[in-house]
Design an enzyme around this catalytic site. Structure first.
Site, mmCIF file in Angstrom:
data_model
loop_
_atom_site.group_PDB
_atom_site.id
_atom_site.type_symbol
_atom_site.label_atom_id
_atom_site.label_comp_id
_atom_site.label_asym_id
_atom_site.label_seq_id
_atom_site.Cartn_x
_atom_site.Cartn_y
_atom_site.Cartn_z
ATOM 1 N N CYS A 93 97.420 195.901 6.268
ATOM 2 C CA CYS A 93 98.114 197.169 6.552
ATOM 3 C C CYS A 93 99.620 196.935 6.688
ATOM 4 O O CYS A 93 100.426 197.739 6.216
ATOM 5 C CB CYS A 93 97.586 197.802 7.835
ATOM 6 S SG CYS A 93 95.847 198.230 7.749
ATOM 7 N N ARG A 103 90.974 202.728 3.813
ATOM 8 C CA ARG A 103 92.266 202.932 3.137
ATOM 9 C C ARG A 103 92.110 204.111 2.175
ATOM 10 O O ARG A 103 91.537 203.961 1.099
ATOM 11 C CB ARG A 103 92.669 201.681 2.346
ATOM 12 C CG ARG A 103 92.912 200.488 3.213
ATOM 13 C CD ARG A 103 93.436 199.286 2.457
ATOM 14 N NE ARG A 103 93.206 198.120 3.288
ATOM 15 C CZ ARG A 103 93.919 197.827 4.378
ATOM 16 N NH1 ARG A 103 94.935 198.591 4.742
ATOM 17 N NH2 ARG A 103 93.625 196.773 5.109
HETATM 18 C C1 BEZ Z 1 94.067 194.430 7.612
HETATM 19 O O1 BEZ Z 1 94.386 193.266 7.417
HETATM 20 O O2 BEZ Z 1 94.845 195.361 7.402
HETATM 21 C C2 BEZ Z 1 92.681 194.717 8.115
HETATM 22 C C3 BEZ Z 1 91.673 193.845 7.794
HETATM 23 C C4 BEZ Z 1 90.398 194.088 8.258
HETATM 24 C C5 BEZ Z 1 90.135 195.202 9.042
HETATM 25 C C6 BEZ Z 1 91.165 196.081 9.338
HETATM 26 C C7 BEZ Z 1 92.442 195.851 8.861
#
Ligand code: BEZ
Length: 243
Positions: free
Chosen positions: A71, A153
């Site tokens: 993110c 997402r």
């Molecule tokens: C992330 O790296 O953005 C992420 C990875 C796994 C779950 C939620 C966010």
């Protein structure tokens, strides 16, 4: 009389429960539907969606969680591209089920990260908190096999007329291709301006497609017009040259 109360009061209670459940129903709006409206106190002040963005395209992103690696890269890359979206008359908004303080802290941290040496980037678009999942539910951003509390997402491209015109979903593990989202926005804007389509892997500057003639006879008529801007590869496959 007493019997009436015994009947009416549970019915009222039941209808309140059903109404509040219906409000929270998690449903992905379909292409062509009006984008659900919402109000929120964001990192960039109070917003009323979509009325604050009259005449603009809107790109609404959801992400699983603040202070997570994928993110973070998405927000930083989006911030680098924010002027491109502005030039395309598009407002970026980013939502997650984190709270406002978390969003503010995360922005502060992200704005301190140097992507290239000595180069940081400011985040000009609002991060929308959605702790109660009210907005995420309206957009079907909670995919319960993934998480019942975190959004996947999601990307919703919304026209100036407030119609949902494209959407994408990706899992938490996979960062989005933001260039593809920008490319899709540009393609949508071209088709909105005039009656053209975009072929697979189209990029700005490539030739367009036009809707197929209804029959071989119509195609022959089109060919007889000798329009220098058009060419065909089959009677149903017509291109318009890019200018
Ligand atoms: C992330 O790296 O953005 C992420 C990875 C796994 C779950 C939620 C966010």
């Amino acid at each position: 009389m007493k019997n009436i109360y015994f009947t009416i009061i549970p019915l009222i209670f039941l209808s309140l429960v059903i109404t509040s459940h219906a409000q929270q129903e998690n449903r992905i709006p379909m292409l062509g539907e009006s984008a659900p409206s919402f109000s929120a106190k964001t990192t960039h002040g109070n917003i009323n969606f979509p009325s604050d963005y009259l005449g603009k395209w809107k790109v609404l992103f959801s992400h699983p969680a603040d202070f997570t690696p994928v993110c973070s890269t998405e927000i930083l890359d989006l911030a680098e591209m924010q002027d491109d979206f502005k030039k395309l008359n598009a407002q970026i908004l980013v939502l997650s089920t984190d709270g406002l303080n978390s969003h503010l802290e995360w922005i502060r941290s992200l704005e301190g990260i140097q992507k290239a040496e000595g180069k940081t980037v400011g985040i000009d678009f609002p991060l929308v908190p959605d702790v109660g999942l009210k907005i995420s539910s309206k957009y079907g951003m909670i995919h319960s096999n993934m998480s019942t509390t975190r959004t996947v997402r999601g990307v919703f491209i919304i026209s100036p007329e407030n119609q949902i015109v494209a959407m994408f979903f990706y899992p938490a593990t996979t960062g989005r291709n933001l260039e593809e989202i920008k490319r899709t926005l540009i393609a949508l804007q071209e088709s909105d301006r005039r009656d053209v389509l975009t072929p697979s892997n189209w990029h700005p500057g490539d030739d367009f497609l036009i809707p197929s003639p209804a029959s071989k006879e119509e195609a022959e008529k089109l060919a007889r017009r000798n329009n220098p801007e058009l060419y065909s590869k089959e009677w149903y496959l017509w291109y318009e040259k890019s200018k």
